[in-house]
Design a protein around this motif. Sequence first.
Motif, PDB file in Angstrom:
ATOM      1  N   ILE A  14       0.761  -1.178   0.050  1.00 61.80           N
ATOM      2  CA  ILE A  14       0.040  -0.219   0.037  1.00 61.80           C
ATOM      3  C   ILE A  14       0.830   1.235   0.086  1.00 61.80           C
ATOM      4  O   ILE A  14       0.475   2.410  -0.662  1.00 61.80           O
ATOM      5  CB  ILE A  14      -1.003   0.152   1.282  1.00 61.80           C
ATOM      6  N   LEU A  15       1.833   1.320   0.880  1.00 61.42           N
ATOM      7  CA  LEU A  15       2.781   2.366   0.810  1.00 61.42           C
ATOM      8  C   LEU A  15       3.626   2.532  -0.531  1.00 61.42           C
ATOM      9  O   LEU A  15       3.757   3.608  -0.800  1.00 61.42           O
ATOM     10  CB  LEU A  15       3.828   2.313   2.275  1.00 61.42           C
ATOM     11  N   ALA A  19       4.113   5.728  -2.852  1.00 63.81           N
ATOM     12  CA  ALA A  19       5.564   6.399  -3.491  1.00 63.81           C
ATOM     13  C   ALA A  19       5.360   6.104  -4.859  1.00 63.81           C
ATOM     14  O   ALA A  19       6.375   7.088  -5.438  1.00 63.81           O
ATOM     15  CB  ALA A  19       6.719   5.344  -2.673  1.00 63.81           C
ATOM     16  N   ASP A  20       4.743   5.470  -5.540  1.00 65.11           N
ATOM     17  CA  ASP A  20       4.712   5.494  -6.929  1.00 65.11           C
ATOM     18  C   ASP A  20       4.097   6.632  -7.732  1.00 65.11           C
ATOM     19  O   ASP A  20       3.779   6.472  -8.963  1.00 65.11           O
ATOM     20  CB  ASP A  20       4.217   3.885  -7.483  1.00 65.11           C
ATOM     21  N   GLY A  21       3.258   7.132  -6.922  1.00 66.16           N
ATOM     22  CA  GLY A  21       2.361   8.297  -7.470  1.00 66.16           C
ATOM     23  C   GLY A  21       1.038   8.197  -7.575  1.00 66.16           C
ATOM     24  O   GLY A  21       0.515   9.134  -7.880  1.00 66.16           O
ATOM     25  N   LEU A  22       0.525   7.163  -7.086  1.00 71.07           N
ATOM     26  CA  LEU A  22      -0.855   6.530  -6.988  1.00 71.07           C
ATOM     27  C   LEU A  22      -1.518   7.754  -6.156  1.00 71.07           C
ATOM     28  O   LEU A  22      -0.868   7.779  -4.816  1.00 71.07           O
ATOM     29  CB  LEU A  22      -1.339   5.238  -6.669  1.00 71.07           C
ATOM     30  N   PRO A  23      -2.455   8.374  -6.355  1.00 68.46           N
ATOM     31  CA  PRO A  23      -3.176   9.353  -5.258  1.00 68.46           C
ATOM     32  C   PRO A  23      -3.717   8.699  -4.029  1.00 68.46           C
ATOM     33  O   PRO A  23      -4.173   7.507  -4.231  1.00 68.46           O
ATOM     34  CB  PRO A  23      -4.605   9.841  -6.162  1.00 68.46           C
ATOM     35  N   CYS A  28      -6.347   4.580  -0.439  1.00 68.82           N
ATOM     36  CA  CYS A  28      -7.238   4.028   0.437  1.00 68.82           C
ATOM     37  C   CYS A  28      -8.578   3.514   0.204  1.00 68.82           C
ATOM     38  O   CYS A  28      -8.777   2.763   1.066  1.00 68.82           O
ATOM     39  CB  CYS A  28      -7.258   5.476   1.328  1.00 68.82           C
ATOM     40  N   ARG A  29      -9.139   4.202  -0.879  1.00 71.99           N
ATOM     41  CA  ARG A  29     -10.499   3.664  -1.396  1.00 71.99           C
ATOM     42  C   ARG A  29     -10.164   2.102  -1.545  1.00 71.99           C
ATOM     43  O   ARG A  29     -11.023   1.260  -1.242  1.00 71.99           O
ATOM     44  CB  ARG A  29     -10.817   4.376  -2.363  1.00 71.99           C
ATOM     45  N   ARG A  30      -9.243   1.697  -2.566  1.00 75.12           N
ATOM     46  CA  ARG A  30      -8.920   0.292  -2.968  1.00 75.12           C
ATOM     47  C   ARG A  30      -8.542  -0.478  -1.742  1.00 75.12           C
ATOM     48  O   ARG A  30      -9.119  -1.635  -1.608  1.00 75.12           O
ATOM     49  CB  ARG A  30      -7.694   0.219  -3.823  1.00 75.12           C
ATOM     50  N   GLY A  32      -9.354   0.092   1.602  1.00 76.27           N
ATOM     51  CA  GLY A  32     -10.511   0.129   2.672  1.00 76.27           C
ATOM     52  C   GLY A  32      -9.995   0.763   3.892  1.00 76.27           C
ATOM     53  O   GLY A  32     -10.149   0.213   4.881  1.00 76.27           O
ATOM     54  N   ILE A  33      -8.933   1.554   3.684  1.00 73.71           N
ATOM     55  CA  ILE A  33      -8.484   2.199   5.067  1.00 73.71           C
ATOM     56  C   ILE A  33      -8.727   3.895   4.977  1.00 73.71           C
ATOM     57  O   ILE A  33      -9.052   4.246   3.747  1.00 73.71           O
ATOM     58  CB  ILE A  33      -6.977   1.866   5.150  1.00 73.71           C
ATOM     59  N   SER A  34      -8.642   4.260   6.007  1.00 79.18           N
ATOM     60  CA  SER A  34      -8.750   5.861   6.037  1.00 79.18           C
ATOM     61  C   SER A  34      -7.372   6.464   5.627  1.00 79.18           C
ATOM     62  O   SER A  34      -6.308   5.917   5.703  1.00 79.18           O
ATOM     63  CB  SER A  34      -9.404   6.365   7.596  1.00 79.18           C
ATOM     64  N   GLN A  35      -7.662   7.797   5.189  1.00 79.38           N
ATOM     65  CA  GLN A  35      -6.491   8.371   4.925  1.00 79.38           C
ATOM     66  C   GLN A  35      -5.449   8.717   6.061  1.00 79.38           C
ATOM     67  O   GLN A  35      -4.370   8.498   6.093  1.00 79.38           O
ATOM     68  CB  GLN A  35      -6.638   9.815   4.178  1.00 79.38           C
ATOM     69  N   ALA A  36      -6.167   8.701   7.254  1.00 81.89           N
ATOM     70  CA  ALA A  36      -5.157   9.095   8.504  1.00 81.89           C
ATOM     71  C   ALA A  36      -4.420   7.693   8.714  1.00 81.89           C
ATOM     72  O   ALA A  36      -3.363   7.683   9.127  1.00 81.89           O
ATOM     73  CB  ALA A  36      -6.456   9.173   9.758  1.00 81.89           C
ATOM     74  N   THR A  37      -5.182   6.329   8.602  1.00 81.09           N
ATOM     75  CA  THR A  37      -4.414   5.102   8.693  1.00 81.09           C
ATOM     76  C   THR A  37      -3.034   5.113   7.800  1.00 81.09           C
ATOM     77  O   THR A  37      -2.160   4.840   8.008  1.00 81.09           O
ATOM     78  CB  THR A  37      -5.300   3.895   8.419  1.00 81.09           C
TER      79      THR A  37
END
Length: 88
Positions: A14-15, A19-23, A28-30, A32-37
Amino acid sequence: MKDSKFSDAQKAFILKQGADGLPVAEICRRAGISQATYFNWKKKYEGLRPAEMRRLKQLEDENAKLRKLVADLALDREMLQDVIRRTL
């Protein structure tokens, strides 16, 4: 502390997407986590491989046990000193 439903490899993947530039919102949507997580993971694990993430968790667990042990010993010492003061 509650165990994560994500493995260290999943967190690293996920990280890496970030780093590869995905928004971040898309990641987070894919996942299933929050942006805070996501940002908490990034702050804690960015640049670590899954094995290093596991080692970090082991060290954090060991540190927590040692802190508790030190706190218990300090309390025992304080109680013993109090008993000694009362008997003198």
